[in-house]
Design an enzyme around this catalytic site. Structure first.
Site, mmCIF file in Angstrom:
data_model
loop_
_atom_site.group_PDB
_atom_site.id
_atom_site.type_symbol
_atom_site.label_atom_id
_atom_site.label_comp_id
_atom_site.label_asym_id
_atom_site.label_seq_id
_atom_site.Cartn_x
_atom_site.Cartn_y
_atom_site.Cartn_z
ATOM 1 C CE LYS A 444 -0.529 7.630 -6.005
ATOM 2 N NZ LYS A 444 -0.936 7.653 -4.569
ATOM 3 C CB THR A 445 7.610 7.657 -7.527
ATOM 4 O OG1 THR A 445 7.825 8.627 -6.492
ATOM 5 C CG2 THR A 445 7.328 8.343 -8.840
ATOM 6 N N GLY A 446 6.198 5.919 -4.801
ATOM 7 C CA GLY A 446 6.626 5.166 -3.622
ATOM 8 C C GLY A 446 7.221 6.076 -2.560
ATOM 9 C CB THR A 448 3.904 7.156 1.344
ATOM 10 O OG1 THR A 448 3.270 8.108 0.491
ATOM 11 C CG2 THR A 448 3.345 7.265 2.739
ATOM 12 C CB SER A 542 -0.040 5.229 -9.625
ATOM 13 O OG SER A 542 -0.157 5.377 -8.246
ATOM 14 C CE LYS A 661 0.155 7.336 -0.019
ATOM 15 N NZ LYS A 661 0.331 8.325 -1.072
ATOM 16 N N GLY A 662 -0.575 1.399 -2.385
ATOM 17 C CA GLY A 662 -0.576 0.025 -2.861
ATOM 18 C C GLY A 662 -2.015 -0.425 -3.072
ATOM 19 N NE ARG A 663 -6.189 4.554 -3.452
ATOM 20 C CZ ARG A 663 -5.539 5.713 -3.420
ATOM 21 N NH1 ARG A 663 -4.602 5.976 -4.317
ATOM 22 N NH2 ARG A 663 -5.828 6.610 -2.506
ATOM 23 C CE1 TYR A 665 -3.151 0.605 -10.492
ATOM 24 C CE2 TYR A 665 -3.738 1.472 -8.338
ATOM 25 C CZ TYR A 665 -2.814 1.310 -9.348
ATOM 26 O OH TYR A 665 -1.560 1.853 -9.222
HETATM 27 P P1 A3P Z 1 -0.366 2.520 -5.994
HETATM 28 O O1 A3P Z 1 -1.219 2.751 -4.804
HETATM 29 O O2 A3P Z 1 -0.902 3.090 -7.232
HETATM 30 O O3 A3P Z 1 0.041 1.078 -6.176
HETATM 31 P P2 A3P Z 1 3.334 7.644 -3.182
HETATM 32 O O4 A3P Z 1 3.583 7.255 -1.786
HETATM 33 O O5 A3P Z 1 4.488 8.438 -3.747
HETATM 34 O O6 A3P Z 1 2.031 8.322 -3.346
HETATM 35 O O7 A3P Z 1 3.321 6.363 -4.061
HETATM 36 C C1 A3P Z 1 2.314 5.408 -3.900
HETATM 37 C C2 A3P Z 1 2.794 4.159 -4.559
HETATM 38 O O8 A3P Z 1 3.873 3.621 -3.818
HETATM 39 C C3 A3P Z 1 1.790 3.063 -4.598
HETATM 40 O O9 A3P Z 1 1.029 3.265 -5.749
HETATM 41 C C4 A3P Z 1 2.635 1.801 -4.602
HETATM 42 O O10 A3P Z 1 2.674 1.196 -5.866
HETATM 43 C C5 A3P Z 1 4.028 2.290 -4.271
HETATM 44 N N1 A3P Z 1 4.722 1.551 -3.217
HETATM 45 C C6 A3P Z 1 6.035 1.240 -3.250
HETATM 46 N N2 A3P Z 1 6.385 0.572 -2.173
HETATM 47 C C7 A3P Z 1 5.276 0.433 -1.413
HETATM 48 C C8 A3P Z 1 5.031 -0.190 -0.149
HETATM 49 N N3 A3P Z 1 6.016 -0.790 0.498
HETATM 50 N N4 A3P Z 1 3.776 -0.148 0.333
HETATM 51 C C9 A3P Z 1 2.792 0.464 -0.375
HETATM 52 N N5 A3P Z 1 2.967 1.082 -1.561
HETATM 53 C C10 A3P Z 1 4.210 1.067 -2.072
#
Ligand code: A3P
Length: 715
Positions: A444-446, A448, A542, A661-663, A665
């Site tokens: 959950k730190t980005g 992906t 997150s 990713k980037g939900r 809420y």
């Molecule tokens: P949220 O969905 O809670 O906002 P991970 O990939 O480690 O699971 O981390 C997911 C988090 O990556 C997302 O958390 C989002 O905040 C963050 N993130 C950072 N850059 C992003 C991007 N370019 N697109 C989507 N999510 C991104």
């Protein structure tokens, strides 16, 4: 020691009921030592003793009292030994081990005249002293298991005659007198049976006649190294021939044990060997010198793979070509020394279980192996109270892993980093098929987004997705995958990586898994580690949202605030969710575990907040650490206002991450936020200190916190 230091030490010892063991080297003599008061009174020396006298044997448990004595150093002054001393061990009038009983100031002390004692005696005295002063809280078992394999039965040019076979049985009987249950283990290759000289053929026949006197285990039919067969059925075909030979000769082969020629296929693991062994022979145990590597010998370990227990094998100093006493490498004295307290004796002393490998030629000619082992066992019996026993290999394997349960799971290393391992590694397998960089998360730190952005670089590649866990292979943290073996992991990586600088794998589960740093380091010791950090409370929130999105009932039925404030009395599922939310955010704690294995310059701390808001700068900076040709990520990334995040640009089209990713809420409630800020304040302070100490860049969000932290709260 200075008086204050001494007082602290004494205090510690009294509180913990600990004793002191001191080592004495020859120093000033009695005459020259500047003493103001008498240093000690030796209480019970009678003066006219012979060279092996022991006045008080209470300390001795592993060591017998009749040690051979080689020289002496007289004890002189120890001003920390004060009252009446017992002499525990002497040679003539020379005290070797002194004991100040605890009645004097509550702390038992033993002083050992280090220089006067041969190494092996010293080691035994140390072990005995530890038992003694710890009041037997520390104990060393006296039992020593011993197994002796004889490889290459029916193979090679120096073979057994009838007389040698008779001598072998005699030797076995001799050893069994001191090591109950002892039998030599004979490893046979049937293809050259009775293909020697007429006298040797008689020897072969006699071995078969006396077959029931020994334990037998299968070798390869023709003594070919298994790793040379990529085709499992070819391996099975050859093993089957040896199997048929055993049936034809009625050999009692039921021990579930085998040994591979030259350790081939055992470690590094050749999957085909393990599989063929099970199919043809039902093998349950083997042994090798090669895990984790040949040297240093004292670090050899065992492991269990595909239900086959691999025991560590020890070196006895005899090799295939050692036929004659006078031609022993380094001279026969070397062999004698090894027995008389040297290397092989120490092997027995320090390993509760010793598996030795010898070869058939060691039992012909001057019969060096029987001589070596019988001498060794006599020495052990004569000077120690160690009890030798023997049992069949599979039972020994069970015993071994009962004693060393932590060794059960293997640790995979790169076969090409070890000269001997490459020699026994299949030529069809490549060592380049591994990552050189790991993005370890946390979740959950980005991570992906980072994975997707890294792949946009022409000199960076990643693994193929796994059907179960997608782009994350989760190899180092999850036994389910790790115990699939190295070949399993490698299959996901490209074979031809000569044009790429970076091959990486991203599994965000690695960061906070206790076992991952050690496993990752063992396989990728020069690898680079990328860690992403965002404010821990945002990460926790997150994760909670992630769990809600996956319909986890606990997350659906409890607010985030309820989750993080759950107390010890809360239901288990709530506590477990709380822990999954909060634990990974103790960043400093986890980074320290990575730093135990990787040097700081192998680690890159990336600001996850920057990756989110300004990924162009974040990615441009990262390239330097990865040592890839620079590309400007301005050309690769573009903000997408609908998604609210940056997305990749590929062939002129924007590609954003999926909806997971980037939900969207609600923002984190202020009240919960401040609770969590408080919860993490110490952890963040420690993190800041840790990053500063190793000169890591400080993420912007942490820097902001640091500005408000006073130096004193940093400790
Ligand atoms: P949220 O969905 O809670 O906002 P991970 O990939 O480690 O699971 O981390 C997911 C988090 O990556 C997302 O958390 C989002 O905040 C963050 N993130 C950072 N850059 C992003 C991007 N370019 N697109 C989507 N999510 C991104």
């Amino acid at each position: 020691m200075k008086t204050e230091g001494r007082a602290l030490l004494d205090d510690y010892c009294r509180k913990n009921r600990a004793g002191i063991i001191g080592l004495a080297w020859p120093g000033p003599t009695k005459d020259t030592y500047p003493t103001e008061k008498p240093m000690y009174v030796v209480s019970n020396m009678d003066g006219d003793a012979d060279n092996f006298l022991v006045h008080n044997q209470t300390i001795l448990s592993l060591l017998k009292h009749n040690i051979p004595y080689t020289g002496w150093t007289d004890f002189v002054a120890f001003n920390w030994l004060s009252g009446t001393l017992d002499v525990l061990l002497t040679a003539g009038q020379h005290p070797l081990v002194l004991y100040e009983p605890s009645q004097i100031n509550g702390i038992p002390k033993i002083v050992i005249s280090r220089q006067a004692l041969p190494d092996w005696v010293f080691k035994l005295i140390i072990m005995d002293s530890l038992q003694f002063v710890s009041n037997y809280k520390i104990t060393f078992p006296k039992t020593r298991y011993i197994q002796i394999d004889i490889d290459d039965i029916f193979v090679g040019s120096a073979r057994l005659t009838k007389e040698d076979v008779v001598a072998l049985i005699q030797s076995q009987n001799n050893i069994a007198k001191n090591a109950p249950g002892f039998r030599y283990n004979l490893g046979f290759s049937g293809s050259t049976f009775a293909k020697g000289t007429p006298q040797e053929n008689e020897g072969d026949e006699l071995l078969i006649e006396f077959k029931n006197k020994f334990n037998w285990f299968p070798h390869m039919w023709r003594h070919i190294q298994p790793h040379k067969f990529s085709n499992e059925s070819e391996l099975i075909y050859r093993m089957q021939k040896n199997y048929n030979f055993a049936v034809e000769k009625g050999l009692p082969v039921n021990g579930g044990y085998s040994v591979a020629p030259h350790h081939s296929g055992v470690f590094p693991v050749h999957e085909q060997l393990y599989s063929a062994w099970v199919k043809v022979w039902g093998i349950k145990a083997t042994s090798t010198e090669e895990y984790p590597s040949l040297y240093p010998a004292r670090r050899r370990r065992g492991f269990i793979y595909r239900n086959i227990s691999v025991l560590p094998r020890q070196t006895c100093g005899l090799f295939t070509k050692n036929l004659y006493y006078d031609e022993y490498p380094g001279g026969p004295v070397k062999m004698e020394q090894s027995v008389a307290g040297g290397e092989i004796f120490e092997t027995i002393l320090t390993n509760p279980i010793s598996v030795f490998m010898t070869h058939m030629p060691n039992y012909c000619c001057d019969r060096l192996a029987p001589y070596l082992f019988e001498s060794l066992i006599n020495f052990v019996k004569c000077f120690t109270n160690l009890q030798l026993i023997s049992t069949v290999p599979v039972k020994l394997a069970n015993k071994y892993f009962d004693l060393f349960p932590d060794e059960r799971k293997p640790l995979w290393s790169n076969p090409c980093k070890d000269k001997r391992h490459i020699e026994i590694y299949s030529q069809n397998k490549s060592c380049d098929q591994l990552p050189n960089t790991l993005v370890v998360g946390p979740q959950k730190t980005g991570s992906t987004a980072l994975h997707a952005f890294l792949k946009l670089h022409p000199n960076i590649v990643s693994n193929e997705p796994s059907p179960e866990t997608f782009e994350e292979l989760q190899f180092f943290n999850n036994d389910k995958y790790y115990l699939n073996g190295l070949d399993w992991y490698k299959q996901f990586f490209p074979t031809n990586t000569s044009m790429t600088n970076v091959v990486f794998e991203k599994s965000a589960t690695y960061f906070d898994a206790d076992i991952a740093p050690q496993r990752a380091h063992r396989l990728l010791p020069t690898g680079k580690i990328v860690i992403l950090l965002i404010p821990p409370e945002d990460r926790a929130y997150s994760w909670y949202q992630h769990m809600r999105a996956h319909d986890l009932p606990t997350a659906i039925n409890n607010s985030f605030d309820q989750v993080v404030r759950a107390s010890a009395a809360s239901p288990k599922d709530l506590l477990s969710l709380r822990s999954r939310c909060l634990e990974p955010g103790k960043y400093g704690l986890h980074i320290n575990k990575w730093l135990m294995y990787f040097r700081p310059k192998q680690i890159y701390i990336m600001d996850g907040s920057q990756l989110k808001k300004d990924p162009v700068t974040a990615m441009n900076n990262l390239q330097k650490f990865l040592e890839v040709p620079f590309i400007d990520y301005k050309t690769k990334l573009m903000f997408d206002s609908r998604k609210g995040f940056y997305c990749s640009v590929m062939k002129g089209r924007k590609k954003c991450l999926g909806k997971g990713k980037g939900r969207e809420y609600p923002p984190l409630a202020e009240d919960t936020k401040s609770y969590l800020k408080d919860y993490y304040s110490q952890h963040n302070a420690k993190l800041l200190q840790l990053l500063a100490m190793h000169k890591f860049p400080i993420p912007s969000w942490l820097k902001a916190l640091g500005d408000g932290v006073s130096p004193s709260s940093l400790g």
